[in-house]
Design an enzyme around this catalytic site. Structure first.
Site, PDB file in Angstrom:
ATOM      1  N   HIS A  63       0.862  -1.191   0.000  1.00  0.00           N
ATOM      2  CA  HIS A  63       0.000   0.000   0.000  1.00  0.00           C
ATOM      3  C   HIS A  63       0.896   1.238   0.000  1.00  0.00           C
ATOM      4  O   HIS A  63       1.678   1.424   0.916  1.00  0.00           O
ATOM      5  CB  HIS A  63      -0.909   0.000   1.229  1.00  0.00           C
ATOM      6  CG  HIS A  63      -1.837  -1.174   1.259  1.00  0.00           C
ATOM      7  ND1 HIS A  63      -3.067  -1.152   0.661  1.00  0.00           N
ATOM      8  CD2 HIS A  63      -1.699  -2.421   1.778  1.00  0.00           C
ATOM      9  CE1 HIS A  63      -3.670  -2.332   0.822  1.00  0.00           C
ATOM     10  NE2 HIS A  63      -2.850  -3.123   1.493  1.00  0.00           N
ATOM     11  N   ASN A  95      -6.694   0.564  -2.988  1.00  0.00           N
ATOM     12  CA  ASN A  95      -7.561   1.236  -2.002  1.00  0.00           C
ATOM     13  C   ASN A  95      -6.918   2.504  -1.445  1.00  0.00           C
ATOM     14  O   ASN A  95      -6.677   2.645  -0.253  1.00  0.00           O
ATOM     15  CB  ASN A  95      -7.984   0.281  -0.881  1.00  0.00           C
ATOM     16  CG  ASN A  95      -6.839  -0.455  -0.230  1.00  0.00           C
ATOM     17  OD1 ASN A  95      -5.778  -0.643  -0.824  1.00  0.00           O
ATOM     18  ND2 ASN A  95      -7.028  -0.871   1.002  1.00  0.00           N
ATOM     19  N   HIS A 232      -2.651 -12.522   1.508  1.00  0.00           N
ATOM     20  CA  HIS A 232      -2.387 -12.639   2.955  1.00  0.00           C
ATOM     21  C   HIS A 232      -3.096 -13.799   3.667  1.00  0.00           C
ATOM     22  O   HIS A 232      -3.928 -13.586   4.538  1.00  0.00           O
ATOM     23  CB  HIS A 232      -2.649 -11.317   3.679  1.00  0.00           C
ATOM     24  CG  HIS A 232      -3.870 -10.553   3.237  1.00  0.00           C
ATOM     25  ND1 HIS A 232      -5.130 -11.068   3.298  1.00  0.00           N
ATOM     26  CD2 HIS A 232      -3.997  -9.302   2.744  1.00  0.00           C
ATOM     27  CE1 HIS A 232      -5.990 -10.162   2.863  1.00  0.00           C
ATOM     28  NE2 HIS A 232      -5.331  -9.084   2.507  1.00  0.00           N
ATOM     29  N   ASP A 305       2.363  -7.010   2.443  1.00  0.00           N
ATOM     30  CA  ASP A 305       1.154  -6.256   2.805  1.00  0.00           C
ATOM     31  C   ASP A 305       1.548  -4.970   3.552  1.00  0.00           C
ATOM     32  O   ASP A 305       0.926  -4.583   4.544  1.00  0.00           O
ATOM     33  CB  ASP A 305       0.178  -7.103   3.642  1.00  0.00           C
ATOM     34  CG  ASP A 305      -1.218  -6.481   3.719  1.00  0.00           C
ATOM     35  OD1 ASP A 305      -1.442  -5.413   3.118  1.00  0.00           O
ATOM     36  OD2 ASP A 305      -2.076  -7.069   4.400  1.00  0.00           O
ATOM     37  N   HIS A 309       0.800   3.458   8.430  1.00  0.00           N
ATOM     38  CA  HIS A 309      -0.142   4.323   9.162  1.00  0.00           C
ATOM     39  C   HIS A 309       0.673   5.252  10.045  1.00  0.00           C
ATOM     40  O   HIS A 309       1.681   4.839  10.616  1.00  0.00           O
ATOM     41  CB  HIS A 309      -1.077   3.504  10.052  1.00  0.00           C
ATOM     42  CG  HIS A 309      -2.083   2.703   9.291  1.00  0.00           C
ATOM     43  ND1 HIS A 309      -3.092   3.279   8.559  1.00  0.00           N
ATOM     44  CD2 HIS A 309      -2.226   1.364   9.155  1.00  0.00           C
ATOM     45  CE1 HIS A 309      -3.817   2.328   7.998  1.00  0.00           C
ATOM     46  NE2 HIS A 309      -3.318   1.147   8.328  1.00  0.00           N
TER      47      HIS A 309
END
Ligand SMILES: [Zn+2]
Length: 424
Positions: A63, A95, A232, A305, A309
């Site tokens: 991501h 996403n 995953h 993955d 954050h």
């Protein structure tokens, strides 16, 4: 571009059946020759005695948070973290905010990625806005460069929509990536469901939330005859389902992430939100099954993955904290632990992190074949280091592995003959 001779390293290239100590010449952005008798003018020679020279590592589940959450990561910062972790290419999940669901969005990512420290392959969304109700224009995204499709982060609950998505993707010869989660079972949960979640007063996510959807998507792959890639994988039963489906000839590939073979639910410890991820960390017996799945080829790929954050999203009550951890910079070190413990050998490691990821998404790379692009990773299997917060290259620092003493890492990363990371 300066020619490079990687000298005296152990060259491991499973695709070509190579495992030998030798010299690899990179010239004109390509793998030019093994053990050349003469060198082009101005060749940089690098002695790599004791190190491994392998095809560039590829992480197919990352991501990058751009567009929309650049304070967590950008294409540029994520690619730098990838290079530092030994990766020459990544596939980025759709996403973002907004979701990558149109040709324009795919093109925007590719355009920003041109200057990045690794190759970036965008994955398009299955549904418009990732909302799971209508199919996005997959044809247009494929034409723009999307290498696969998924609504990762959100499961596709409508089985008919998933079936159609597989059929469309199959027309373009690319896989659907399944984020296998039965949301009705997982919706309010924050960790693995079991005695520990009860004791801690945290609502759990049962194993079945993953397994039901793994089963569904294996069934849909059989129904449509189209390739599904399962993301995953975290449970023992999921591994068994995939093993059986593969034995029956189902067109499936599957990945797991380093945390699912390195940690159990015990890592949640004192409500540590760095151990909060989706799917959640599981039990000892799941970790064993994941390792067996890697060993016997049921699981094809190790992918991080990588989910950055900021502290804002992690320093919260456990149930309110965001899911996910960064992983690009620790993936290789954690996978090397499997080699040291004789769970897998060096060749298997390279398959799991380079040739199989390339195969799963039909990407270039994954071998050192003469004439192929010069994407190469050099690994020092003995290098020891402590993974420290202030040395993290990623823009976010959310990792349960901070403070761990790790052994083995990438010391040189080369993309298209150009050095993108060096720590020799
Ligand atoms: Zn996912």
């Amino acid at each position: 571009m300066q020619p490079i001779l990687l000298k005296n390293g152990r060259i491991i290239d499973p695709v070509n059946g190579i495992d030998m100590v030798g010299n690899l010449l990179l010239h004109l952005a390509k793998c030019a020759q093994i053990n050349p008798s003469s060198l082009p003018e101005g060749t940089r020679e690098i002695d790599l005695t004791g190190k491994w020279v392998v095809p560039g590592l590829i992480d197919i589940h990352v991501h990058l948070r751009e567009p929309g959450e650049e304070y967590k990561e950008t294409i540029e910062s994520g690619a730098q973290a990838a290079a530092a972790g030994g990766f020459t290419a990544v596939a980025c999940m759709p996403n973002t905010k907004p979701v990558l669901d149109s040709a324009q969005m795919i093109e925007a990512v590719l355009s920003k990625a041109q200057k990045a420290a690794c190759r970036v392959y965008p994955v398009g969304a299955i549904s418009s806005h990732g909302q799971g109700s209508t199919l996005a224009n997959m044809g247009e995204m494929f034409a723009a460069g999307a290498v696969a499709f998924t609504d990762d982060g959100l499961p596709v609950s409508d089985s008919q929509l998933m079936r159609r998505a597989m059929e469309y993707a199959g027309n373009y010869g690319v896989p659907i990536i399944s984020h296998s989660e039965e949301i009705g079972l997982s919706r309010h949960g924050s960790m693995n469901e079991g005695p520990m979640s009860t004791r801690m007063g945290i609502i759990g996510i049962p194993h079945a939330a993953e397994e039901i959807m793994v089963y569904r998507d294996l069934a849909l792959a059989e129904l449509t005859g189209q390739h599904v890639h399962l993301a995953h994988i975290s449970t023992k039963e999921s591994v068994s389902l995939i093993r059986r489906a593969k034995a029956n000839g189902c067109p499936v590939s599957a990945e797991t992430a380093p945390h699912y073979f390195s940690l159990t639910e015990k890592a949640v410890g004192k409500y540590d939100t760095y151990a909060k991820m989706n799917p959640p960390l599981r039990m000892d017996y799941d970790v064993e099954a994941i390792k067996e799945g890697l060993q016997d080829g049921t699981l094809d790929v190790i992918a991080s993955d990588h989910a950055p954050h900021s502290d804002l999203e992690k320093e919260l009550e456990f149930d309110r904290a965001a899911n996910g951890i960064i992983g690009l910079e620790t993936s290789l070190s954690l996978a090397l632990q499997l080699v040291r413990s004789n769970c897998i050998d060096e060749k298997k490691l390279v398959e799991l992190m380079s040739s199989n990821p390339a195969k799963a998404l039909g990407l270039p790379g994954g071998s050192l074949t003469v004439g192929n692009m010069a994407d190469v990773t050099v690994i020092d299997p003995l290098r020891q280091y402590t993974y420290q917060r202030d040395e993290v290259v990623s823009r976010s620092k959310n990792s349960p592995f901070l403070g761990w003493n790790l052994t083995g890492k990438a010391v040189l990363t080369i993309v298209g003959g150009k050095v993108t990371y060096e720590d020799l």
